[in-house]
Design a protein around this motif. Structure first.
Motif, PDB file in Angstrom:
ATOM      1  N   GLU A  50       0.802  -1.203   0.055  1.00 19.82           N
ATOM      2  CA  GLU A  50      -0.114   0.117   0.035  1.00 19.82           C
ATOM      3  C   GLU A  50       0.950   1.237   0.150  1.00 19.82           C
ATOM      4  O   GLU A  50       0.520   2.142  -0.517  1.00 19.82           O
ATOM      5  CB  GLU A  50      -0.897  -0.002   1.087  1.00 19.82           C
ATOM      6  N   ALA A  51       2.147   1.059   0.520  1.00 21.47           N
ATOM      7  CA  ALA A  51       3.074   2.218   0.651  1.00 21.47           C
ATOM      8  C   ALA A  51       3.536   2.535  -1.073  1.00 21.47           C
ATOM      9  O   ALA A  51       3.994   3.734  -1.137  1.00 21.47           O
ATOM     10  CB  ALA A  51       4.215   2.101   1.410  1.00 21.47           C
ATOM     11  N   ARG A  52       3.304   1.428  -1.539  1.00 23.57           N
ATOM     12  CA  ARG A  52       3.918   1.580  -3.229  1.00 23.57           C
ATOM     13  C   ARG A  52       2.928   2.131  -4.250  1.00 23.57           C
ATOM     14  O   ARG A  52       3.365   2.605  -5.109  1.00 23.57           O
ATOM     15  CB  ARG A  52       5.009   0.463  -3.367  1.00 23.57           C
ATOM     16  N   VAL A  53       1.862   1.279  -4.248  1.00 17.60           N
ATOM     17  CA  VAL A  53       0.780   1.649  -5.156  1.00 17.60           C
ATOM     18  C   VAL A  53      -0.539   1.618  -4.348  1.00 17.60           C
ATOM     19  O   VAL A  53      -0.764   1.054  -3.620  1.00 17.60           O
ATOM     20  CB  VAL A  53       1.204   0.458  -6.206  1.00 17.60           C
ATOM     21  N   ARG A  54      -1.543   2.229  -5.118  1.00 20.68           N
ATOM     22  CA  ARG A  54      -2.916   2.422  -4.663  1.00 20.68           C
ATOM     23  C   ARG A  54      -3.694   1.426  -5.234  1.00 20.68           C
ATOM     24  O   ARG A  54      -3.654   1.060  -6.593  1.00 20.68           O
ATOM     25  CB  ARG A  54      -3.505   3.699  -5.054  1.00 20.68           C
ATOM     26  N   PHE A  55      -4.196   0.604  -4.396  1.00 19.14           N
ATOM     27  CA  PHE A  55      -5.189  -0.534  -4.948  1.00 19.14           C
ATOM     28  C   PHE A  55      -6.193  -0.834  -3.987  1.00 19.14           C
ATOM     29  O   PHE A  55      -6.025  -0.477  -2.702  1.00 19.14           O
ATOM     30  CB  PHE A  55      -4.526  -1.832  -5.378  1.00 19.14           C
ATOM     31  N   SER A  56      -7.103  -1.663  -4.152  1.00 22.30           N
ATOM     32  CA  SER A  56      -8.385  -1.962  -3.123  1.00 22.30           C
ATOM     33  C   SER A  56      -7.976  -3.169  -2.478  1.00 22.30           C
ATOM     34  O   SER A  56      -7.494  -4.141  -3.240  1.00 22.30           O
ATOM     35  CB  SER A  56      -9.439  -2.196  -4.167  1.00 22.30           C
ATOM     36  N   ARG A  57      -8.221  -3.310  -1.216  1.00 20.42           N
ATOM     37  CA  ARG A  57      -8.092  -4.310  -0.485  1.00 20.42           C
ATOM     38  C   ARG A  57      -8.933  -5.439  -0.851  1.00 20.42           C
ATOM     39  O   ARG A  57      -8.531  -6.580  -0.408  1.00 20.42           O
ATOM     40  CB  ARG A  57      -8.549  -3.842   1.233  1.00 20.42           C
ATOM     41  N   ASP A  58     -10.073  -5.105  -1.552  1.00 18.93           N
ATOM     42  CA  ASP A  58     -10.779  -6.373  -2.213  1.00 18.93           C
ATOM     43  C   ASP A  58      -9.788  -6.906  -3.075  1.00 18.93           C
ATOM     44  O   ASP A  58     -10.118  -8.151  -3.598  1.00 18.93           O
ATOM     45  CB  ASP A  58     -12.023  -5.699  -2.937  1.00 18.93           C
ATOM     46  N   GLN A  59      -8.657  -6.386  -3.717  1.00 16.81           N
ATOM     47  CA  GLN A  59      -7.796  -7.065  -4.829  1.00 16.81           C
ATOM     48  C   GLN A  59      -6.822  -8.163  -3.933  1.00 16.81           C
ATOM     49  O   GLN A  59      -6.112  -9.128  -4.398  1.00 16.81           O
ATOM     50  CB  GLN A  59      -7.060  -6.212  -5.467  1.00 16.81           C
ATOM     51  N   TYR A  60      -6.830  -8.118  -2.564  1.00  8.16           N
ATOM     52  CA  TYR A  60      -6.103  -9.020  -1.678  1.00  8.16           C
ATOM     53  C   TYR A  60      -6.600 -10.035  -1.047  1.00  8.16           C
ATOM     54  O   TYR A  60      -7.750  -9.862  -0.621  1.00  8.16           O
ATOM     55  CB  TYR A  60      -5.486  -8.150  -0.747  1.00  8.16           C
TER      56      TYR A  60
END
Length: 174
Positions: A50-60
């Motif tokens: 999350e510190a490197r790229v913005r993405f949804s926690r739904d992707q994890y």
């Protein structure tokens, strides 16, 4: 003094290796990506991503052996399941675009089975990011000469796994 030097050298090398691994994983996180964290603990690696790229926690998603770690991750709202990487990945074929396992392969009882299952679960063109200790590094060689073996063998939890099984069998095709 020599021990602290090699400890610092090891920490520096492993820190750089983790940074490279996280950069590689982050590079694969497109808006439609799905990422699987094998050996997820309580989702610690997610913070680095999350510190490197913005993405949804739904992707994890994560898979972790320790029920305690799973509970801590789930308390944070993360999709972490309890599971045994020695028994395969409980996910559908071609369901993840990136699978990663950081410092875990050397702890598995049957790493080839794990790799085969990663191949099954990865989408075509997906990425598998693994990080394992390097036996050929100078600091590892010095530790071996001192009678110590860093990160060797299955994780201590593996002993519990084996004890639960009457006979731990692996079929020839795995």
């Amino acid at each position: 003094m020599l021990q602290s030097y090699f400890r610092a050298l090891y920490q520096d090398a492993i820190g750089r290796a983790y940074e490279l691994a996280f950069d590689r994983i982050a590079a694969s996180l497109t808006p439609e990506a799905r990422v699987l964290d094998c050996g997820a603990s309580s989702g610690t690696a997610l913070k680095h991503l999350e510190a490197r790229v913005r993405f949804s926690r739904d992707q994890y998603s994560g898979l972790e052996w320790s029920a305690e770690c799973v509970a801590r991750g789930q308390a944070q709202g993360l999709d972490i399941r309890q599971g045994d990487l020695n028994r395969g990945l409980p996910y559908a074929d071609a369901s993840y675009s990136c699978i990663y396992g950081l410092s875990l392969l050397e702890h598995l009882l049957n790493p080839c089975r794990f790799l085969k299952d990663c191949h099954r679960v990865l989408r075509p063109g997906g990425e598998l990011v693994l990080l394992t200790p390097n036996i050929s590094t100078y600091f590892t060689a010095v530790l071996i000469l001192m009678g110590k073996m860093p990160s060797s063998g299955p994780h201590p939890d593996s002993d519990l796994l084996i004890k639960r099984e009457e006979i731990f069998k692996v079929s020839p095709d795995e």
